[in-house]
Design a protein around this motif. Sequence first.
Motif: not given
Ligand code: NI
Length: 175
Positions: A50-52, A101-104, A143-149, A174-175
């Motif tokens: 989703p980040q892309v 952090g988060c790349l988004s 956990q951070h990446e699966i949250d993004h989904l 930075q995720d």
């Molecule tokens: Ni992120």
Amino acid sequence: MAVRKIIQPDNPILRKKAHRVTSFDSKFQQLVDDMVETLLDAPGVGLAAPQVAVSQRVIVVRLPDDEESRAEYGDEAGKLYVFVNPEIIKTSKEMVEGVEGCLSIPGYVGRVTRHEQVVVKGFDRRGKPQRIKASGWLARVFQHEIDHLDGRLYIDIASEVWELKPEDEDTGVQD
Ligand code: NI
């Protein structure tokens, strides 16, 4: 391969629940290749589709291959993980606080409490089942990446969020 644009929270795709991947065709392989290239280019330790701006359930994770990471993670440092339709099937009772952090959300970090250990199951990029038991930083990134989904961002659950000053650019994940 191509570096794709990383979207920010003003784009509603980031807040949507992503769709399960059902096809492992060449278009999907291209997406995975592009996500890996985008992650390395950023650089970051994790990226979710989703980040892309692609609403599909796939994440890529890679801890840095530096000395510090090697000391803590051994062979896991520098290893690339691609998880399709990932699910957390087991979590430790133990919780740990950390800064992420988060790349988004460039320029910010926050304090987030996560499970110290998780077991994640899913599929590799070809559709073969796989699972991983992750601890510490790696568990945090999963956990951070699966949250993004599920359209969830770390700022939703952080106890505190602050802006990075230019001199502490190296702080945080930075995720
Ligand atoms: Ni992120």
